[in-house]
Design an enzyme around this catalytic site. Structure first.
Site, PDB file in Angstrom:
ATOM      1  N   GLN A 162       0.847  -1.203   0.000  1.00 15.64           N
ATOM      2  CA  GLN A 162       0.000   0.000   0.000  1.00 15.64           C
ATOM      3  C   GLN A 162       0.876   1.244   0.000  1.00 15.64           C
ATOM      4  OE1 GLN A 162      -3.377  -0.727   3.118  1.00 15.64           O
ATOM      5  NE2 GLN A 162      -1.713  -2.104   3.647  1.00 15.64           N
ATOM      6  N   ASN A 163       2.190   1.053   0.121  1.00 17.57           N
ATOM      7  CA  ASN A 163       3.091   2.205   0.280  1.00 17.57           C
ATOM      8  C   ASN A 163       3.356   2.906  -1.042  1.00 17.57           C
ATOM      9  OD1 ASN A 163       3.131   1.459   2.908  1.00 17.57           O
ATOM     10  ND2 ASN A 163       5.186   0.594   2.885  1.00 17.57           N
ATOM     11  N   HIS A 186      -1.785   1.613  -3.936  1.00 18.07           N
ATOM     12  CA  HIS A 186      -2.229   2.992  -3.682  1.00 18.07           C
ATOM     13  C   HIS A 186      -1.424   4.031  -4.442  1.00 18.07           C
ATOM     14  CE1 HIS A 186      -4.333   1.671   0.335  1.00 18.07           C
ATOM     15  NE2 HIS A 186      -5.042   1.379  -0.742  1.00 18.07           N
ATOM     16  N   CYS A 245      -2.132  20.858 -16.564  1.00 16.00           N
ATOM     17  CA  CYS A 245      -1.939  19.836 -17.588  1.00 16.00           C
ATOM     18  C   CYS A 245      -1.667  20.510 -18.937  1.00 16.00           C
ATOM     19  CB  CYS A 245      -3.203  18.979 -17.662  1.00 16.00           C
ATOM     20  SG  CYS A 245      -3.261  17.864 -19.053  1.00 16.00           S
ATOM     21  N   CYS A 302      -4.843  19.803 -21.390  1.00 12.41           N
ATOM     22  CA  CYS A 302      -6.218  20.319 -21.242  1.00 12.41           C
ATOM     23  C   CYS A 302      -6.334  21.470 -20.243  1.00 12.41           C
ATOM     24  CB  CYS A 302      -7.163  19.178 -20.847  1.00 12.41           C
ATOM     25  SG  CYS A 302      -7.027  18.694 -19.128  1.00 12.41           S
ATOM     26  N   THR A 333       0.955  -2.962   8.732  1.00 13.55           N
ATOM     27  CA  THR A 333      -0.300  -2.327   8.311  1.00 13.55           C
ATOM     28  C   THR A 333      -1.359  -2.497   9.393  1.00 13.55           C
ATOM     29  OG1 THR A 333      -2.066  -2.268   6.634  1.00 13.55           O
ATOM     30  CG2 THR A 333      -1.007  -4.406   7.001  1.00 13.55           C
ATOM     31  N   SER A 334      -2.173  -1.444   9.583  1.00 15.22           N
ATOM     32  CA  SER A 334      -3.298  -1.549  10.511  1.00 15.22           C
ATOM     33  C   SER A 334      -4.395  -2.426   9.921  1.00 15.22           C
ATOM     34  CB  SER A 334      -3.850  -0.157  10.824  1.00 15.22           C
ATOM     35  OG  SER A 334      -4.304   0.462   9.631  1.00 15.22           O
ATOM     36  N   ASN A 363       4.027  -6.903  13.108  1.00 15.31           N
ATOM     37  CA  ASN A 363       3.551  -5.541  13.394  1.00 15.31           C
ATOM     38  C   ASN A 363       3.977  -5.167  14.813  1.00 15.31           C
ATOM     39  OD1 ASN A 363       1.760  -3.913  11.568  1.00 15.31           O
ATOM     40  ND2 ASN A 363       0.711  -3.484  13.484  1.00 15.31           N
TER      41      ASN A 363
HETATM   42  C1  BJW Z   1       5.044  -1.060  12.521  1.00 17.40           C
HETATM   43  C2  BJW Z   1       6.180  -0.312  12.712  1.00 17.40           C
HETATM   44  C3  BJW Z   1       7.370  -0.987  12.561  1.00 17.40           C
HETATM   45  C4  BJW Z   1       4.462   1.049  13.005  1.00 17.40           C
HETATM   46  N1  BJW Z   1       7.331  -2.258  12.260  1.00 17.40           N
HETATM   47  N2  BJW Z   1       4.952  -2.311  12.228  1.00 17.40           N
HETATM   48  C5  BJW Z   1     -15.627  -0.709   3.446  1.00 17.40           C
HETATM   49  C6  BJW Z   1     -15.307  -1.394   2.264  1.00 17.40           C
HETATM   50  C7  BJW Z   1     -14.654  -0.771   1.211  1.00 17.40           C
HETATM   51  C8  BJW Z   1     -14.254   0.575   1.324  1.00 17.40           C
HETATM   52  C9  BJW Z   1     -14.558   1.253   2.492  1.00 17.40           C
HETATM   53  C10 BJW Z   1     -15.235   0.633   3.515  1.00 17.40           C
HETATM   54  N3  BJW Z   1     -15.396   1.544   4.524  1.00 17.40           N
HETATM   55  C11 BJW Z   1     -14.815   2.714   4.124  1.00 17.40           C
HETATM   56  C12 BJW Z   1     -14.320   2.559   2.902  1.00 17.40           C
HETATM   57  C13 BJW Z   1     -13.620   3.601   2.136  1.00 17.40           C
HETATM   58  C14 BJW Z   1     -12.134   3.733   2.386  1.00 17.40           C
HETATM   59  C15 BJW Z   1     -11.690   3.029   3.643  1.00 17.40           C
HETATM   60  O1  BJW Z   1     -11.278   1.887   3.661  1.00 17.40           O
HETATM   61  N4  BJW Z   1     -11.721   3.725   4.776  1.00 17.40           N
HETATM   62  C16 BJW Z   1     -11.294   3.135   6.060  1.00 17.40           C
HETATM   63  C17 BJW Z   1     -10.383   4.106   6.800  1.00 17.40           C
HETATM   64  C18 BJW Z   1     -12.514   2.713   6.813  1.00 17.40           C
HETATM   65  N5  BJW Z   1     -11.445   3.188   1.229  1.00 17.40           N
HETATM   66  C19 BJW Z   1     -11.291   3.897   0.119  1.00 17.40           C
HETATM   67  O2  BJW Z   1     -11.757   5.017  -0.004  1.00 17.40           O
HETATM   68  C20 BJW Z   1     -10.541   3.225  -1.010  1.00 17.40           C
HETATM   69  N6  BJW Z   1     -11.291   3.273  -2.205  1.00 17.40           N
HETATM   70  C21 BJW Z   1     -12.461   2.664  -2.318  1.00 17.40           C
HETATM   71  O3  BJW Z   1     -12.960   2.041  -1.403  1.00 17.40           O
HETATM   72  O4  BJW Z   1     -13.026   2.780  -3.575  1.00 17.40           O
HETATM   73  C22 BJW Z   1     -14.353   2.319  -3.738  1.00 17.40           C
HETATM   74  C23 BJW Z   1     -15.255   3.492  -3.431  1.00 17.40           C
HETATM   75  C24 BJW Z   1     -15.472   4.421  -4.411  1.00 17.40           C
HETATM   76  C25 BJW Z   1     -16.335   5.486  -4.165  1.00 17.40           C
HETATM   77  C26 BJW Z   1     -16.921   5.626  -2.889  1.00 17.40           C
HETATM   78  C27 BJW Z   1     -16.649   4.686  -1.885  1.00 17.40           C
HETATM   79  C28 BJW Z   1     -15.809   3.594  -2.169  1.00 17.40           C
HETATM   80  C29 BJW Z   1      -9.251   3.980  -1.295  1.00 17.40           C
HETATM   81  C30 BJW Z   1      -8.318   3.949  -0.142  1.00 17.40           C
HETATM   82  C31 BJW Z   1      -7.071   4.770  -0.466  1.00 17.40           C
HETATM   83  C32 BJW Z   1      -6.200   4.928   0.756  1.00 17.40           C
HETATM   84  N7  BJW Z   1      -5.273   5.957   0.523  1.00 17.40           N
HETATM   85  C33 BJW Z   1      -4.331   6.296   1.570  1.00 17.40           C
HETATM   86  C34 BJW Z   1      -3.968   7.739   1.225  1.00 17.40           C
HETATM   87  C35 BJW Z   1      -2.572   8.026   1.101  1.00 17.40           C
HETATM   88  C36 BJW Z   1      -2.330   9.487   0.957  1.00 17.40           C
HETATM   89  C37 BJW Z   1      -0.863   9.711   0.926  1.00 17.40           C
HETATM   90  O5  BJW Z   1      -0.074   8.854   1.341  1.00 17.40           O
HETATM   91  O6  BJW Z   1      -0.511  10.760   0.510  1.00 17.40           O
HETATM   92  O7  BJW Z   1      -3.294   5.288   1.612  1.00 17.40           O
HETATM   93  S1  BJW Z   1      -4.966   6.315   3.241  1.00 17.40           S
HETATM   94  C38 BJW Z   1      -3.550   5.634   3.986  1.00 17.40           C
HETATM   95  O8  BJW Z   1      -3.979   4.385   4.597  1.00 17.40           O
HETATM   96  C39 BJW Z   1      -2.567   5.259   2.856  1.00 17.40           C
HETATM   97  C40 BJW Z   1      -2.182   3.856   3.251  1.00 17.40           C
HETATM   98  O9  BJW Z   1      -1.708   3.132   2.127  1.00 17.40           O
HETATM   99  C41 BJW Z   1      -3.436   3.296   3.855  1.00 17.40           C
HETATM  100  C42 BJW Z   1      -3.217   2.113   4.765  1.00 17.40           C
HETATM  101  O10 BJW Z   1      -2.539   2.490   5.929  1.00 17.40           O
HETATM  102  P1  BJW Z   1      -1.428   1.551   6.548  1.00 17.40           P
HETATM  103  O11 BJW Z   1      -0.343   1.366   5.575  1.00 17.40           O
HETATM  104  O12 BJW Z   1      -2.054   0.324   7.070  1.00 17.40           O
HETATM  105  O13 BJW Z   1      -0.837   2.453   7.734  1.00 17.40           O
HETATM  106  P2  BJW Z   1      -1.394   2.638   9.238  1.00 17.40           P
HETATM  107  O14 BJW Z   1      -0.791   3.868   9.772  1.00 17.40           O
HETATM  108  O15 BJW Z   1      -2.854   2.525   9.301  1.00 17.40           O
HETATM  109  O16 BJW Z   1      -0.798   1.355   9.997  1.00 17.40           O
HETATM  110  C43 BJW Z   1       0.594   1.182  10.217  1.00 17.40           C
HETATM  111  C44 BJW Z   1       0.809  -0.032  11.102  1.00 17.40           C
HETATM  112  O17 BJW Z   1       2.198  -0.267  11.191  1.00 17.40           O
HETATM  113  C45 BJW Z   1       0.275   0.124  12.512  1.00 17.40           C
HETATM  114  O18 BJW Z   1      -0.508  -1.012  12.849  1.00 17.40           O
HETATM  115  C46 BJW Z   1       1.535   0.174  13.374  1.00 17.40           C
HETATM  116  O19 BJW Z   1       1.371  -0.452  14.620  1.00 17.40           O
HETATM  117  C47 BJW Z   1       2.528  -0.556  12.525  1.00 17.40           C
HETATM  118  N8  BJW Z   1       3.921  -0.163  12.698  1.00 17.40           N
HETATM  119  N9  BJW Z   1       5.789   1.010  13.009  1.00 17.40           N
HETATM  120  C48 BJW Z   1       6.140  -2.900  12.093  1.00 17.40           C
HETATM  121  N10 BJW Z   1       8.512  -0.327  12.749  1.00 17.40           N
HETATM  122 ZN    ZN Z   2      -5.446  17.040 -18.880  1.00 17.19          ZN
END
Ligand code: BJW
Ligand code: ZN
Length: 236
Positions: free
Chosen positions: A95-96, A113, A142, A145, A183-184, A208
């Site tokens: 996801q990174n 992502h 752009c 466009c 990942t969470s 984790n």
């Molecule tokens: C260590 C450590 C060490 C620390 N060693 N461990 C139900 C079903 C489907 C979708 C949804 C749903 N409910 C809600 C949704 C929508 C939403 C979603 O899931 N929201 C939830 C928060 C509930 N999902 C979306 O919107 C996705 N699209 C989608 O669903 O499209 C269909 C749709 C269309 C139209 C309308 C509705 C739906 C898209 C999701 C895109 C996520 N984008 C981001 C943005 C990045 C921006 C940027 O970087 O600039 O991506 S959000 C952010 O979270 C980023 C990450 O990739 C993602 C995941 O986070 P990650 O990697 O797990 O990090 P953390 O911080 O959460 O966890 C880190 C972990 O590491 C922790 O547990 C620590 O303990 C651990 N850790 N140090 C090992 N050293």
């Molecule tokens: Zn364009």
């Protein structure tokens, strides 16, 4: 011992896939999102990582990304990236948005992502271009466009890139073992792939610093920093 069990599960597996999140890059100095010092504790995701947020303040969003770009672009892989990359034949679903797995030498990386080093047209006219993270280009339009350019990162409410999603789904469904790291497992649909792998018969190893939404799916869970655990877990 969870580590011994985890090593045994991987030893018995032919096709191993990693599924990673921000914790994998934490020891490279890049902040996670949902930890107590995480990005979303300081910045509202709906302002910085959504289409509406970008519409409201495109220049502010680009300034924030450009700052992150230079920071992420200067980061180096840590021992966890190097351990993953050292296992040949492994597929890495991440996801990174950093390129630290590739910087570590990983060959097959699927980015669910998006990337920090690519931009595309907000109006989706088809124009896209590479961005050197160390020399970001600031807010611009752009050339095809005139719409604003935006980072090629998947924001909330956006669909994941189709080709990457399909390949990740197939890889996870066909895996014998999956190493879920840093990942969470709270963000969908990506997090749902852990269940896809388990239903396909894969053994799930979770690494984790704390228990997460992936914990109930784990056959073995090793708690601690990925940079310390993965080199031990994946050592020959
Ligand atoms: C260590 C450590 C060490 C620390 N060693 N461990 C139900 C079903 C489907 C979708 C949804 C749903 N409910 C809600 C949704 C929508 C939403 C979603 O899931 N929201 C939830 C928060 C509930 N999902 C979306 O919107 C996705 N699209 C989608 O669903 O499209 C269909 C749709 C269309 C139209 C309308 C509705 C739906 C898209 C999701 C895109 C996520 N984008 C981001 C943005 C990045 C921006 C940027 O970087 O600039 O991506 S959000 C952010 O979270 C980023 C990450 O990739 C993602 C995941 O986070 P990650 O990697 O797990 O990090 P953390 O911080 O959460 O966890 C880190 C972990 O590491 C922790 O547990 C620590 O303990 C651990 N850790 N140090 C090992 N050293
Ligand atoms: Zn364009």
């Amino acid at each position: 011992m969870p580590l011994t069990l985890a090593r045994q599960l991987l030893a018995d597996a032919e096709h191993i896939v990693s599924f990673s999140g921000a914790g994998l890059s934490r020891e490279s100095g890049i902040h996670t999102f949902r930890d107590t010092d995480g990005i979303w504790t300081k910045v509202d995701p709906m302002k910085m990582a959504s289409i509406d947020g970008f519409r409201d303040d495109p220049e502010g969003v680009i300034a924030w990304y450009d700052e992150r770009r230079t920071f992420i672009g200067a980061a180096d892989p840590n021992p966890a990236h190097l351990a993953l990359a050292s296992r040949s034949g492994m597929i890495h679903v991440t996801q990174n948005i950093d390129r630290l797995l590739e910087k570590a030498g990983a060959v097959d990386v699927i980015h669910l992502h998006g990337h920090i080093d690519r931009d595309h047209c907000f109006a989706e006219c088809g124009y896209e271009e590479d961005v050197d993270p160390l020399h970001p280009k600031g807010f611009r339009r752009c050339p095809m466009c005139g719409a604003p350019m935006r980072p090629s990162i998947v924001w909330y409410g956006e669909m994941l890139p189709e080709r990457e999603w399909m390949r990740a789904h197939l890889s996870m469904a066909a895996a014998d073992a999956v190493v879920v790291v840093g990942t969470s497992a709270e963000v969908y649909p990506a997090a749902g792939l852990i269940g896809v792998a388990r239903e396909g018969g894969a053994r799930i190893v979770v690494v984790n610093t704390e228990r997460s939404a992936a914990s109930p799916l784990a056959d073995a869970e090793v708690l601690g920093p990925a940079g310390e655990i993965l080199p031990e877990l994946l050592a020959p």
